[in-house]
Design a protein around this motif. Sequence first.
Motif, short mmCIF file in Angstrom:
data_model
loop_
_atom_site.label_atom_id
_atom_site.label_comp_id
_atom_site.label_asym_id
_atom_site.label_seq_id
_atom_site.Cartn_x
_atom_site.Cartn_y
_atom_site.Cartn_z
N UNK A 51 0.84 -1.19 0.00
CA UNK A 51 0.00 0.00 0.00
C UNK A 51 0.87 1.24 0.00
N UNK A 52 0.56 2.16 -0.89
CA UNK A 52 1.31 3.41 -0.99
C UNK A 52 0.32 4.56 -1.04
N UNK A 53 0.59 5.60 -0.27
CA UNK A 53 -0.29 6.77 -0.25
C UNK A 53 0.55 8.04 -0.13
N UNK A 54 0.05 9.09 -0.76
CA UNK A 54 0.57 10.42 -0.47
C UNK A 54 -0.31 11.01 0.62
N UNK A 55 0.15 12.07 1.27
CA UNK A 55 -0.64 12.66 2.34
C UNK A 55 -1.84 13.44 1.79
N UNK A 56 -1.59 14.34 0.87
CA UNK A 56 -2.66 15.10 0.21
C UNK A 56 -2.32 15.21 -1.27
N UNK A 57 -3.33 15.09 -2.12
CA UNK A 57 -3.12 15.18 -3.56
C UNK A 57 -4.16 16.14 -4.14
N UNK A 58 -3.67 17.17 -4.84
CA UNK A 58 -4.54 18.18 -5.44
C UNK A 58 -4.30 18.25 -6.94
N UNK A 59 -5.37 18.52 -7.69
CA UNK A 59 -5.25 18.86 -9.10
C UNK A 59 -5.59 20.35 -9.23
N UNK A 60 -4.64 21.13 -9.76
CA UNK A 60 -4.82 22.56 -9.92
C UNK A 60 -5.02 22.88 -11.39
N UNK A 61 -6.10 23.57 -11.70
CA UNK A 61 -6.44 23.89 -13.09
C UNK A 61 -6.54 25.40 -13.28
N UNK A 62 -6.01 25.89 -14.39
CA UNK A 62 -6.21 27.29 -14.77
C UNK A 62 -6.25 27.36 -16.29
N UNK A 63 -7.05 28.29 -16.79
CA UNK A 63 -7.19 28.43 -18.24
C UNK A 63 -5.87 28.84 -18.88
#
Length: 292
Positions: A51-63
Amino acid sequence: MVSSPHEAMHRIFQHDTKLFSRVSRALGCDLPVPDSVTILPTDLTETSPVERRVDTLLRLDSAEHGAFLLAIEAQGRKDLAKPASWAYHTAFLWTKYRLPTALLVVVQDRATAAWAQRPVASGPPQLPTLTIRPLVAGPHNMPVITDAAEAHEDLVLATLAAITHAGDPAIGDILKALSVALQNEHEDIVDPIIELVAQGLGSRPAKELWRNLVAVDLSFYKSDLAEELRDEGSVNTYGTAILTVLEQRGIDVPADARQRITECGDLETLHAWLVRAATATSAAEIFADGKA
């Protein structure tokens, strides 16, 4: 075992998903505020039983700049196995989502920061192949915010700054500025910040200072921590907190100093003593103003 500071250092980016764009200025990369941010699943487990996990994962989007992933890891100390794990995380995410992937490591001491930001290559020197070099946020580059007006300008950034400076000699002034900045805010804003700071300070002596600032400066709020402190009684809580901070820092408290602290009934004086207790080198130093 996952510690309270570990959770606070990365969950704050879930609490305010656009926080990283403001943090990036302090880190020297000054990324624009994204149009949208998505919190993604942190499970990186494959079909194998590991099992492998990151602590927090975000996807950031901008035009303007498109999309990228930001993996956030909280790191409490130097760990020689971590660079390989970080390399796996970033390579796996890049492969899975087909998006550029960045790594932010949040720390609370300068030695861990210096170690974490060094580049580590997966191959020998002549064949580095994959090099991992995370962006690191910690006491070496996060702002020291001791002015309430400045803290009020960005409460979540001020909260992260307080957490990363948990062991800083100026932590008393940092926490006081934050507690004052929160005084006129709505409970929905104040409550999670109170808890994040308490969590981020862990078992450090500064946690006692924060508990008492919450009890006095934010006495009209009803978070679990604030209610707990008010039930204990402010004067007694302050006296206990001062002694606890001094003792946890390994400072001897003579009988006369202990009596002076426990018998003092003036909240303003007790508060001043508690702030000094976080950095004093002797019990006598907390009485520098000669009050009480």
